[in-house]
Scaffold this active site. Structure first.
Site, PDB file in Angstrom:
ATOM      1  N   ASN A  15     -29.679 -10.964 -36.434  1.00  0.00           N
ATOM      2  CA  ASN A  15     -29.687 -11.388 -35.031  1.00  0.00           C
ATOM      3  C   ASN A  15     -28.402 -10.889 -34.363  1.00  0.00           C
ATOM      4  O   ASN A  15     -27.314 -11.373 -34.685  1.00  0.00           O
ATOM      5  CB  ASN A  15     -29.774 -12.924 -34.981  1.00  0.00           C
ATOM      6  CG  ASN A  15     -29.761 -13.487 -33.581  1.00  0.00           C
ATOM      7  OD1 ASN A  15     -29.072 -12.989 -32.702  1.00  0.00           O
ATOM      8  ND2 ASN A  15     -30.509 -14.549 -33.376  1.00  0.00           N
ATOM      9  N   GLY A  17     -27.070 -11.424 -31.480  1.00  0.00           N
ATOM     10  CA  GLY A  17     -26.315 -12.470 -30.795  1.00  0.00           C
ATOM     11  C   GLY A  17     -25.448 -13.263 -31.754  1.00  0.00           C
ATOM     12  O   GLY A  17     -24.281 -13.558 -31.475  1.00  0.00           O
ATOM     13  N   LYS A  18     -26.003 -13.591 -32.914  1.00  0.00           N
ATOM     14  CA  LYS A  18     -25.228 -14.332 -33.924  1.00  0.00           C
ATOM     15  C   LYS A  18     -24.110 -13.463 -34.491  1.00  0.00           C
ATOM     16  O   LYS A  18     -23.012 -13.954 -34.763  1.00  0.00           O
ATOM     17  CB  LYS A  18     -26.145 -14.808 -35.057  1.00  0.00           C
ATOM     18  CG  LYS A  18     -27.042 -15.969 -34.679  1.00  0.00           C
ATOM     19  CD  LYS A  18     -27.832 -16.448 -35.887  1.00  0.00           C
ATOM     20  CE  LYS A  18     -28.775 -17.581 -35.516  1.00  0.00           C
ATOM     21  NZ  LYS A  18     -29.533 -18.058 -36.682  1.00  0.00           N
ATOM     22  N   ASP A  74     -27.832 -20.841 -40.231  1.00  0.00           N
ATOM     23  CA  ASP A  74     -29.208 -21.235 -39.908  1.00  0.00           C
ATOM     24  C   ASP A  74     -29.076 -22.306 -38.849  1.00  0.00           C
ATOM     25  O   ASP A  74     -28.400 -23.315 -39.058  1.00  0.00           O
ATOM     26  CB  ASP A  74     -29.982 -21.746 -41.118  1.00  0.00           C
ATOM     27  CG  ASP A  74     -31.477 -21.748 -40.823  1.00  0.00           C
ATOM     28  OD1 ASP A  74     -32.022 -20.662 -40.539  1.00  0.00           O
ATOM     29  OD2 ASP A  74     -32.099 -22.822 -40.847  1.00  0.00           O
ATOM     30  N   PHE A 155     -28.627 -16.528 -25.964  1.00  0.00           N
ATOM     31  CA  PHE A 155     -29.848 -16.035 -26.597  1.00  0.00           C
ATOM     32  C   PHE A 155     -30.668 -17.232 -27.058  1.00  0.00           C
ATOM     33  O   PHE A 155     -30.221 -18.376 -26.988  1.00  0.00           O
ATOM     34  CB  PHE A 155     -29.522 -15.094 -27.776  1.00  0.00           C
ATOM     35  CG  PHE A 155     -28.636 -15.700 -28.828  1.00  0.00           C
ATOM     36  CD1 PHE A 155     -29.177 -16.343 -29.934  1.00  0.00           C
ATOM     37  CD2 PHE A 155     -27.247 -15.631 -28.723  1.00  0.00           C
ATOM     38  CE1 PHE A 155     -28.358 -16.900 -30.905  1.00  0.00           C
ATOM     39  CE2 PHE A 155     -26.418 -16.189 -29.694  1.00  0.00           C
ATOM     40  CZ  PHE A 155     -26.985 -16.830 -30.782  1.00  0.00           C
ATOM     41  N   LYS A 178     -19.287 -21.158 -23.542  1.00  0.00           N
ATOM     42  CA  LYS A 178     -20.279 -21.654 -24.497  1.00  0.00           C
ATOM     43  C   LYS A 178     -19.717 -21.616 -25.916  1.00  0.00           C
ATOM     44  O   LYS A 178     -19.877 -22.560 -26.692  1.00  0.00           O
ATOM     45  CB  LYS A 178     -21.558 -20.814 -24.417  1.00  0.00           C
ATOM     46  CG  LYS A 178     -22.600 -21.221 -25.442  1.00  0.00           C
ATOM     47  CD  LYS A 178     -23.595 -20.109 -25.702  1.00  0.00           C
ATOM     48  CE  LYS A 178     -24.354 -20.383 -26.990  1.00  0.00           C
ATOM     49  NZ  LYS A 178     -25.133 -19.248 -27.468  1.00  0.00           N
TER      50      LYS A 178
END
Length: 198
Positions: A15, A17-18, A74, A155, A178
């Site tokens: 991912n 974004g992660k 996760d 996201f 954020k």
């Protein structure tokens, strides 16, 4: 408790974004991060029944395949009126195409009339070594759902979630705001004792 030595660390995620969020958090700690996607590592099937179980599964798979320590995340959105769903299935609700607009619409459609809009995000972080040793931490933020979704930052379910004490959804917040206090940042704070000093 085992402490991570400076050097290469695999981020066990595909991912983007992660990868960005975690790489920025890890940057000051003398760690050279590389994603599982960049290494061409396969994504293991997430068969765990908790966030920690799935994070551990991904971290161990990446550490074993790469021969390097690996960090896996996760995380997911848990909606009280849906019995905690989508929860560990948050990514799966977005389907093969990873279309979170579809997933957010599904949450809205499945909400019982007049139900509480209370929700929380969970982030489990698992740090694994090639010898099979694992350390796990978990962070949480509480808030509520908004409809329609607001904002195009972040996201996943970010445009749907308004954290307690805030007036902007995660999707409306500038990234720095954020990332200063969210479920991933709170989990990362718990991980700090395991990292090389910044």
């Amino acid at each position: 408790m085992r402490r991570l030595a400076p050097g290469r660390l695999v981020l066990a995620t595909h991912n983007p974004g992660k990868v960005v969020e975690l790489a920025e958090l890890l940057g000051p700690h003398g760690l050279e991060v590389v994603s599982a996607g960049a290494l061409g590592l396969p994504e293991p099937e997430e068969t765990g029944l908790t966030f920690i179980a799935n994070a551990e599964l991904k971290a161990l798979a990446a550490a074993t395949a790469s021969g390097l320590p690996a960090l896996a995340d996760d995380s997911g959105l848990c909606v009280e009126a849906l019995g905690g769903a989508p929860g560990i299935y948050s990514a799966r609700w977005a389907g093969e195409s990873k279309d979170f607009a579809v997933a957010m619409a599904r949450i809205h459609a499945e909400m019982p009339a007049g139900a509480s809009d209370a929700a929380h995000f969970i982030c489990a972080l698992s740090l694994a070594w090639p010898d099979g040793h694992v350390e796990n931490v978990e962070g949480r933020v509480d808030g509520r759902l908004v409809w329609p979704p607001r904002g195009h930052n972040g996201f996943g379910y970010d445009p749907l979630f308004l954290m307690d004490g805030h007036t902007q959804t995660f999707g409306e917040m500038p990234r720095a705001a954020k990332e200063a206090d969210n479920h991933r940042a709170r989990a990362f704070t718990l991980l700090l004792p395991l990292l090389p000093p910044a």
